[in-house]
Design a protein around this motif. Structure first.
Motif, mmCIF file in Angstrom:
data_model
loop_
_atom_site.group_PDB
_atom_site.id
_atom_site.type_symbol
_atom_site.label_atom_id
_atom_site.label_comp_id
_atom_site.label_asym_id
_atom_site.label_seq_id
_atom_site.Cartn_x
_atom_site.Cartn_y
_atom_site.Cartn_z
ATOM 1 N N GLY A 1 7.877 10.332 6.081
ATOM 2 C CA GLY A 1 9.185 9.798 6.431
ATOM 3 C C GLY A 1 10.099 9.712 5.222
ATOM 4 O O GLY A 1 9.659 9.648 4.068
ATOM 5 N N SER A 2 11.405 9.715 5.496
ATOM 6 C CA SER A 2 12.418 9.574 4.460
ATOM 7 C C SER A 2 13.314 8.408 4.836
ATOM 8 O O SER A 2 13.884 8.387 5.935
ATOM 9 C CB SER A 2 13.243 10.867 4.350
ATOM 10 O OG SER A 2 14.284 10.725 3.402
ATOM 11 N N VAL A 3 13.416 7.405 3.954
ATOM 12 C CA VAL A 3 14.234 6.234 4.245
ATOM 13 C C VAL A 3 15.288 6.048 3.161
ATOM 14 O O VAL A 3 15.047 6.311 1.980
ATOM 15 C CB VAL A 3 13.383 4.947 4.394
ATOM 16 C CG1 VAL A 3 12.385 5.093 5.530
ATOM 17 C CG2 VAL A 3 12.671 4.581 3.106
ATOM 18 N N GLY B 1 3.613 5.474 3.868
ATOM 19 C CA GLY B 1 2.708 6.547 4.260
ATOM 20 C C GLY B 1 2.685 7.707 3.284
ATOM 21 O O GLY B 1 3.526 7.825 2.382
ATOM 22 N N ARG B 2 1.723 8.569 3.479
ATOM 23 C CA ARG B 2 1.527 9.718 2.588
ATOM 24 C C ARG B 2 2.768 10.594 2.523
ATOM 25 O O ARG B 2 3.391 10.908 3.529
ATOM 26 C CB ARG B 2 0.342 10.554 3.069
ATOM 27 C CG ARG B 2 -0.046 11.677 2.109
ATOM 28 C CD ARG B 2 -1.422 12.210 2.424
ATOM 29 N NE ARG B 2 -1.413 13.213 3.457
ATOM 30 C CZ ARG B 2 -1.328 14.524 3.217
ATOM 31 N NH1 ARG B 2 -1.227 14.966 1.979
ATOM 32 N NH2 ARG B 2 -1.349 15.396 4.201
ATOM 33 N N ALA B 3 3.149 10.958 1.280
ATOM 34 C CA ALA B 3 4.245 11.893 1.008
ATOM 35 C C ALA B 3 5.590 11.390 1.526
ATOM 36 O O ALA B 3 6.525 12.173 1.695
ATOM 37 C CB ALA B 3 3.936 13.277 1.560
ATOM 38 N N ALA B 4 5.707 10.098 1.788
ATOM 39 C CA ALA B 4 6.993 9.539 2.207
ATOM 40 C C ALA B 4 7.943 9.465 1.012
ATOM 41 O O ALA B 4 7.517 9.450 -0.149
ATOM 42 C CB ALA B 4 6.797 8.158 2.817
ATOM 43 N N LEU B 5 9.231 9.413 1.316
ATOM 44 C CA LEU B 5 10.270 9.284 0.295
ATOM 45 C C LEU B 5 11.076 8.024 0.557
ATOM 46 O O LEU B 5 11.645 7.848 1.637
ATOM 47 C CB LEU B 5 11.207 10.500 0.330
ATOM 48 C CG LEU B 5 12.448 10.418 -0.569
ATOM 49 C CD1 LEU B 5 12.054 10.437 -2.040
ATOM 50 C CD2 LEU B 5 13.410 11.560 -0.267
ATOM 51 N N GLY C 1 14.895 10.663 8.675
ATOM 52 C CA GLY C 1 14.293 11.964 8.946
ATOM 53 C C GLY C 1 12.926 12.050 8.292
ATOM 54 O O GLY C 1 12.334 11.036 7.910
ATOM 55 N N LEU C 2 12.431 13.264 8.180
ATOM 56 C CA LEU C 2 11.188 13.503 7.460
ATOM 57 C C LEU C 2 11.495 14.017 6.059
ATOM 58 O O LEU C 2 12.612 14.456 5.767
ATOM 59 C CB LEU C 2 10.316 14.500 8.225
ATOM 60 C CG LEU C 2 9.799 14.026 9.590
ATOM 61 C CD1 LEU C 2 8.915 15.092 10.228
ATOM 62 C CD2 LEU C 2 9.032 12.710 9.483
ATOM 63 N N HIS C 3 10.505 13.966 5.211
ATOM 64 C CA HIS C 3 10.660 14.378 3.813
ATOM 65 C C HIS C 3 10.494 15.895 3.750
ATOM 66 O O HIS C 3 9.498 16.430 3.271
ATOM 67 C CB HIS C 3 9.610 13.650 2.959
ATOM 68 C CG HIS C 3 9.809 13.776 1.497
ATOM 69 N ND1 HIS C 3 8.972 13.173 0.589
ATOM 70 C CD2 HIS C 3 10.733 14.425 0.757
ATOM 71 C CE1 HIS C 3 9.364 13.451 -0.629
ATOM 72 N NE2 HIS C 3 10.430 14.211 -0.558
ATOM 73 N N TRP C 4 11.532 16.593 4.239
ATOM 74 C CA TRP C 4 11.446 18.045 4.414
ATOM 75 C C TRP C 4 11.216 18.771 3.094
ATOM 76 O O TRP C 4 10.495 19.777 3.059
ATOM 77 C CB TRP C 4 12.718 18.562 5.078
ATOM 78 C CG TRP C 4 13.008 17.922 6.396
ATOM 79 C CD1 TRP C 4 14.063 17.094 6.686
ATOM 80 C CD2 TRP C 4 12.241 18.023 7.602
ATOM 81 N NE1 TRP C 4 13.990 16.679 7.992
ATOM 82 C CE2 TRP C 4 12.890 17.226 8.577
ATOM 83 C CE3 TRP C 4 11.068 18.690 7.944
ATOM 84 C CZ2 TRP C 4 12.404 17.100 9.876
ATOM 85 C CZ3 TRP C 4 10.587 18.568 9.235
ATOM 86 C CH2 TRP C 4 11.250 17.788 10.184
ATOM 87 N N THR D 1 0.849 -1.188 0.000
ATOM 88 C CA THR D 1 0.000 0.000 0.000
ATOM 89 C C THR D 1 0.888 1.244 0.000
ATOM 90 O O THR D 1 1.765 1.379 0.867
ATOM 91 C CB THR D 1 -0.915 0.038 1.239
ATOM 92 O OG1 THR D 1 -1.773 -1.106 1.228
ATOM 93 C CG2 THR D 1 -1.774 1.301 1.239
ATOM 94 N N ILE D 2 0.669 2.126 -0.965
ATOM 95 C CA ILE D 2 1.427 3.375 -1.067
ATOM 96 C C ILE D 2 0.427 4.522 -1.061
ATOM 97 O O ILE D 2 -0.417 4.615 -1.951
ATOM 98 C CB ILE D 2 2.281 3.412 -2.351
ATOM 99 C CG1 ILE D 2 3.225 2.193 -2.397
ATOM 100 C CG2 ILE D 2 3.076 4.706 -2.433
ATOM 101 C CD1 ILE D 2 4.044 2.105 -3.665
#
Length: 284
Positions: free
Chosen positions: A187-189, A168-172, A198-201, A148-149
């Motif tokens: 989130g950013s992975v 999750g929404r707007a994740a990278l 970190g977060l997807h700033w 699920t994206i």
């Protein structure tokens, strides 16, 4: 004359089976094959060598590039030919050599791709996957079944998503990244085995998040995923409760908390190196 008001244009080398429903203004280029249970809505363009099979619906304005296959049988040994489905949302662009399989009777029964997505070349969307709206899948991404994206997520090139993973929404998700667990919204992975960095700033800045909200998001993230091993020794459930108490009125924080607490087959992607370094990764 509006393109959606015209009769469909079908190249003589293409095969459209009896029973297929073709909308107005549809253009079907050379060497395409359309199965009998397919619905193609207005204004779709199949450029060439596109195969659409099964109980598949392609939304208005979709563009499919050469050598894509949509709605073919899933790569699941339990599949026994059940009339499962595949739905592609409006205005999505599907580039060369993409494969999108229909669902399974033991799964949700449908593979869904939302509106306004971009699926780049050589990517694979497996059975029972669900992609939200405005998702970008970069070249050579592969995913197992039941992934699920959520809306506006970005999956960079050659990433591999394990079955049942939630993004999750707007994740990278960074390039050449193996994702074995769920990625929180925003989130950013990165990494050979994905780690939360970190977060997807960049996405947050580009989508109008103001400085005050950004600072609260940063503080909430640091409280949930602390920098030091000493801080991280606090039980995650206690950190979760503390973040809810202090930042739970922030809509994006509330969305992250709800995602974490939702049912999951795979758990959550862990932070990098025991801490959560703030890497402001460039997103698409």
């Amino acid at each position: 004359m509006d393109s959606v008001s015209r009769a469909p244009e079908i190249h003589p080398s293409s095969i459209v089976a009896d029973g297929a429903r073709i909308g107005q203004g549809v253009r079907i280029g050379p060497w395409c094959s359309i199965g009998p249970d397919v619905v193609i809505e207005d204004g779709v363009h199949l450029i060439a060598n596109v195969i659409v099979e099964g109980h598949t619906r392609i939304g208005a304005g979709v563009v499919c590039y050469p050598f894509t296959t949509i709605g073919m049988a899933p790569q699941d040994l339990k599949y026994r030919g059940e009339p499962t489905r595949c739905n592609i949302g409006a205005r999505t662009v599907i580039r060369e050599h993409v494969t999108i399989h229909r669902g399974t009777a033991t799964g949700s029964g449908v593979t869904r791709v939302g509106d306004d997505c971009l699926i780049m070349a050589n990517s694979h969307i497996a059975h029972d996957c669900t992609l939200g709206n405005s998702v970008i899948i970069v070249n050579n991404v592969v995913m197992g079944g039941h992934v699920t994206i959520d809306d506006q997520a970005r999956i960079m090139g050659a990433a591999a998503l394990h079955q049942f993973v939630r993004i999750g929404r707007a994740a990278l998700v960074g390039g050449v990244c193996g994702v074995e667990a769920d990625v929180i919204p925003y989130g950013s992975v990165l990494g050979n085995r994905a780690r939360l960095v970190g977060l997807h700033w960049i996405w947050l800045k580009r989508n109008g998040v103001q400085a005050a909200e950004m600072h609260r998001l940063r503080r909430a993230f640091r409280a949930l995923y602390p920098r030091t091993m000493e801080e991280e020794s606090t039980a995650f459930s206690r950190r979760l409760a503390a973040v809810r108490a202090e930042y739970g009125d922030e809509p994006k924080v509330a969305e992250i908390l709800a995602f974490i607490e939702a049912s999951s087959h795979r758990g959550l992607v862990r932070v990098a190196g025991g801490g959560a370094a703030s890497i402001e990764s460039d997103g698409v």
